[in-house]
Design an enzyme around this catalytic site. Structure first.
Site, PDB file in Angstrom:
ATOM      1  N   LYS A  74       0.845  -1.198   0.000  1.00 14.03           N
ATOM      2  CA  LYS A  74       0.000   0.000   0.000  1.00 14.03           C
ATOM      3  C   LYS A  74       0.881   1.249   0.000  1.00 14.03           C
ATOM      4  O   LYS A  74       1.856   1.340   0.751  1.00 14.03           O
ATOM      5  CB  LYS A  74      -0.915  -0.016   1.227  1.00 14.03           C
ATOM      6  CG  LYS A  74      -1.918   1.134   1.282  1.00 14.03           C
ATOM      7  CD  LYS A  74      -2.828   0.974   2.490  1.00 14.03           C
ATOM      8  CE  LYS A  74      -3.858   2.085   2.599  1.00 14.03           C
ATOM      9  NZ  LYS A  74      -4.754   1.896   3.757  1.00 14.03           N
ATOM     10  N   SER A 143      -9.446   2.206   2.758  1.00 17.52           N
ATOM     11  CA  SER A 143      -8.496   2.950   1.940  1.00 17.52           C
ATOM     12  C   SER A 143      -7.473   2.062   1.227  1.00 17.52           C
ATOM     13  O   SER A 143      -6.731   2.539   0.374  1.00 17.52           O
ATOM     14  CB  SER A 143      -7.747   3.956   2.815  1.00 17.52           C
ATOM     15  OG  SER A 143      -6.994   3.300   3.839  1.00 17.52           O
ATOM     16  N   SER A 167     -10.239  -0.139   6.899  1.00 16.27           N
ATOM     17  CA  SER A 167      -9.552  -0.022   5.616  1.00 16.27           C
ATOM     18  C   SER A 167      -8.855  -1.286   5.151  1.00 16.27           C
ATOM     19  O   SER A 167      -8.348  -1.327   4.030  1.00 16.27           O
ATOM     20  CB  SER A 167      -8.530   1.127   5.682  1.00 16.27           C
ATOM     21  OG  SER A 167      -9.192   2.363   5.802  1.00 16.27           O
TER      22      SER A 167
END
Length: 357
Positions: A74, A143, A167
């Site tokens: 990420k 996210s 997330s």
């Protein structure tokens, strides 16, 4: 792009590929090349990646026949060989050239770090370009949108996400992943310590790969400072039937649409049919007490994360005001109105919730 069907979909996995590496019928390089072929075919509609290091990944895969799986990181976590732009124009070109603790641990374990996956802006609510791998018109969740979508699209067998409110687990559920949000502090966050409720965790195509990624990080980097860290066997523990499960509804339950609620209730009924005792808030006073303690948890999360993040957002706005979305600027505006007393009260409320849990 085909619709998701739980009975037909088979995610990309790695734990079952290692025997073929051992007998010479497959290699890490060939495995990587198949991932790259899938990325070339699926990336245009899915848009899971923000930057890739294909040359570095090929070099790593060639370096050893015992290498781990190709993995996505990420784009909130720092990587020494790729920029960390955090889904924000304000951080375009940001290249600290150092590895997050989890990334370092994965490299030590032999992971092939293929690229950085898309995150929402600074890990907040403003979405990135990623689409759902099973329906381009739908969201992959945030996210950790790129991490979940990359696994769901069979581009890689695993990726790293992070979570404050949901997330990891939300995009995992939207994209058909198996994912782990470990106990707070269970996986060392390295430089990502500013938000007290953030947690790192893996997305994967199987329980086996999920556990292997998590435990290999924890065995090398441990947990956050002052935390024991995730621990357990090197391979996934044997499956164990739960005797009792509690269903927590919280304040989001009343917002759930009827179709989703019906599917969830069918899962609960299936568990009961397998002999599992399922308790809800009306079944036990402690559950009811905890449900009551959770009232306002979304607003509470907003206060805590808003206060903890607003210095970083403020600096981004100060250096590049046009590079920050109006949505994130509104978050900053609300956070600037908070006081240390507001934050202190929110922390005490959070501790009471934890006590009841």
């Amino acid at each position: 792009m085909t619709a998701y069907a739980s009975g037909d979909f088979r995610a990309l996995t790695f734990h079952d590929a290692t025997p073929r590496f051992a007998d010479g019928s497959d290699t890490p390089r060939a495995y990587l090349e198949r991932c790259l072929e899938t990325i070339a075919a699926r990336e245009p509609p899915v848009r899971a990646w923000v930057v890739m290091n294909q040359a570095g990944a090929r070099e790593a895969a060639d370096a050893s026949t015992a290498r781990w799986k190709p993995i996505g990181i990420k784009d909130l976590l720092e990587t020494r060989d790729m920029p960390t732009q955090m889904g924000s124009e304000a951080y375009r070109g940001n290249f600290p050239k150092r590895d997050n603790a989890a990334v370092w641990a994965l490299r030590q374990a032999g992971a092939v770090v293929l690229g950085k996956t898309v995150t929402t802006e600074m890990g907040g609510a403003h979405p990135g370009p990623t689409t759902n791998p099973f329906d381009q018109a739908r969201t992959p969740g945030g996210s950790s949108s790129g991490s979940a979508a990359a696994v769901g699209a069979r581009m890689v067998p695993a990726a790293i996400g992070s979570q404050v409110g949901g997330s990891i687990i939300r995009p995992a559920s939207y994209c058909g992943n198996v994912a782990l949000k470990p106990t707070q502090g269970g996986i060392n966050r390295g430089e990502r310590q500013a938000t007290s409720m953030s947690t790192h965790g893996p997305h994967a195509g199987s329980i086996e790969d999920m556990w292997l990624v998590a435990i290999e990080i924890a065995r090398r980097a441990g947990g956050d400072p002052g935390r024991l860290g995730l621990f357990g066997p090197a391979t996934p523990p044997p499956a164990r039937r739960p005797m009792t499960l509690a269903v927590m509804e919280a304040e989001g339950w009343c917002l759930l649409d009827d179709a989703s609620r019906a599917v969830f209730e069918a899962v609960v009924d299936g568990l009961r049919a397998q002999g599992v005792t399922v308790l809800r808030r009306a079944d036990h006073p402690l559950l009811e007490s905890f449900e009551q303690a959770l009232d306002g948890v979304q607003a509470l999360t907003g206060i805590i994360t808003g206060w903890e993040n607003h210095w970083g957002i403020r600096n981004a706005v100060a250096t590049n005001p046009d590079g920050v979305s109006a949505r994130t600027k509104a978050v900053l505006e609300a956070a600037e109105k908070l006081t240390p007393d507001d934050y202190r009260g929110a922390i005490l409320q959070r501790e009471e919730m934890r006590r009841r849990h």
